[in-house]
Design an enzyme around this catalytic site. Structure first.
Site, short mmCIF file in Angstrom:
data_model
loop_
_atom_site.label_atom_id
_atom_site.label_comp_id
_atom_site.label_asym_id
_atom_site.label_seq_id
_atom_site.Cartn_x
_atom_site.Cartn_y
_atom_site.Cartn_z
N PHE A 8 0.85 -1.20 0.00
CA PHE A 8 0.00 0.00 0.00
C PHE A 8 0.88 1.24 0.00
O PHE A 8 0.67 2.20 0.73
CB PHE A 8 -0.95 -0.04 1.21
N LYS A 111 8.95 -6.49 -9.96
CA LYS A 111 9.91 -7.03 -10.93
C LYS A 111 10.73 -8.19 -10.39
O LYS A 111 11.13 -9.08 -11.14
CB LYS A 111 10.86 -5.90 -11.37
N GLU A 135 2.04 -6.83 -16.66
CA GLU A 135 2.25 -5.69 -17.56
C GLU A 135 2.96 -4.53 -16.86
O GLU A 135 3.80 -3.85 -17.46
CB GLU A 135 0.87 -5.21 -18.06
N GLY A 140 6.06 0.95 -17.36
CA GLY A 140 4.93 1.65 -16.74
C GLY A 140 3.63 1.51 -17.51
O GLY A 140 3.09 0.41 -17.65
N GLU A 196 13.04 4.04 -7.27
CA GLU A 196 12.78 2.85 -6.45
C GLU A 196 13.08 3.20 -4.99
O GLU A 196 13.79 4.17 -4.71
CB GLU A 196 13.69 1.70 -6.87
N LYS A 211 13.90 -5.14 -16.26
CA LYS A 211 12.83 -5.05 -17.26
C LYS A 211 13.25 -5.76 -18.55
O LYS A 211 12.43 -6.42 -19.20
CB LYS A 211 12.49 -3.58 -17.53
N1 HSE Z 1 11.93 3.35 -10.63
C1 HSE Z 1 11.29 2.93 -11.84
C2 HSE Z 1 11.60 3.94 -12.94
C3 HSE Z 1 9.81 2.84 -11.60
O1 HSE Z 1 12.11 5.02 -12.60
O2 HSE Z 1 11.38 3.67 -14.10
C4 HSE Z 1 9.06 2.09 -12.65
O3 HSE Z 1 9.51 0.77 -12.82
#
Ligand code: HSE
Length: 328
Positions: A8, A111, A135, A140, A196, A211
């Site tokens: 949350f 991730k 997704e 994003g 992050e 990613k």
């Molecule tokens: N910290 C990541 C970014 C958030 O800046 O892209 C999304 O994955």
């Protein structure tokens, strides 16, 4: 559709707000943060939970753990959006395993588990006749996984390139446009909530590499891990390097690239000419897919942010509702 939300923070709260505002036919019957939880088969009062979180830092009752919610709440899909831990993918991987083993769909923005344990989790989902959708883990709000898994069926994807970390792109853009130092630009990115929980994941290229691993394993089933990616971050980029690139009508961006034919998986700062399709500003992400039939396709969109990530999560949930309504 009934869901349980684990996590949350900015993403979990973004999902709750969108559900509250848009009423897309989703009822939240379980909710947990790292220190508390709440369950109600009739639907949790989301405004009250958001208020409790803001005032007390807890969304529910200290006696209820996240795992209690995963194992005990009545839901069709678990939404796992707790912070990523890339060393072992926990506690999210355990939450996902428990939900799949109960025959529940899982939708995640996390991730760690997908990059570390995709094959195992996918096999578990298949064996229980449910779906694992993720997704929101890559780029994003850009629905790149859906495009790859559905819209480009029939194509062979030969390579992909992208700007996959909003925080790095924001830092590089601010250094270029405002002449900020790396540290000033990073401080701004943190303040705005793009980075992050541990921003070294962003600036050292680890988040973009995760990613890339997720995309490579989804598109080509390569079974690769973070160790297979050659990674250089942006933390050593100086304002002088950016100025020099600018003088030559180019700029610097952190580019992730996968070309399986050449065995190439790499994340590194690259010099990009002005007008290049991947040259996007601020927290935007961009991804170019090289395909045999459709040719080259580039998608651009917000790569970070609470509502943007909620867009991807809610898209996955509504897709499940339409196509796989029969979870147990
Ligand atoms: N910290 C990541 C970014 C958030 O800046 O892209 C999304 O994955």
């Amino acid at each position: 559709m009934r869901i349980a939300i684990l996590g949350f923070g900015s993403v979990g709260r973004g999902i709750a707000r969108v559900i509250q505002e848009k009423d897309p036919g989703i009822t939240v019957t379980g909710l947990a943060d790292s220190r508390s939880g709440i369950m109600d088969p009739e639907g949790i009062d989301l405004p009250a939970a958001l208020d409790r979180k803001e005032k007390k830092g807890l969304c529910g009752d200290r006696q209820v753990s996240p795992l209690n919610v995963v194992d005990g709440a009545e839901y069709d899909a678990l939404v796992e959006v707790s912070p990523t831990r890339i060393d072992d993918g926990e506690p999210a991987t355990t939450h996902i395993v428990h939900a799949l083993s109960r025959g529940k769909h899982v939708v995640t923005s996390n991730k760690g588990p997908i990059a570390l344990a995709h094959r195992r989790l996918h096999a578990l989902a298949v064996s229980h006749g449910v779906q694992l959708r993720y997704e929101a883990t890559v780029c994003g709000a850009i629905p790149v996984l859906h495009i790859l898994q559905h819209d480009l069926l029939g194509n062979q994807v030969q390579a992909l390139h992208g700007v996959m970390n909003g925080t790095c792109n924001f830092i590089l853009t601010r250094m270029e446009d405002e002449g900020l130092t790396y540290d000033q630009a990073l401080a701004e990115a943190r303040e705005m909530g793009y980075a992050e929980a541990d921003p070294t994941y962003d600036v050292k290229g680890i988040d973009a590499a995760l990613k890339l691993v997720i995309l490579a394993n989804t598109v080509w089933d390569l079974g690769v891990t973070l160790d297979d990616v050659e990674i250089t971050g942006i933390d050593l980029i100086t304002p002088e390097a950016i100025r020099l690139a600018c003088d030559r009508e180019t700029t610097i961006r952190l580019i992730a690239e996968a070309i399986p034919e050449k065995g190439l998986l790499r994340v590194s700062p690259r010099i990009i000419p002005q007008g290049h399709p991947l040259l996007v500003e601020g927290t935007l992400n961009a991804v170019t897919l090289h395909t045999d039939l459709a040719g080259e396709l580039t998608f651009i969109g917000k790569g970070a942010g609470s509502v943007e990530t909620a867009s991807a999560v809610i898209g996955d949930l509504l897709y499940l509702g339409e196509h796989h309504a029969g979870a147990h």
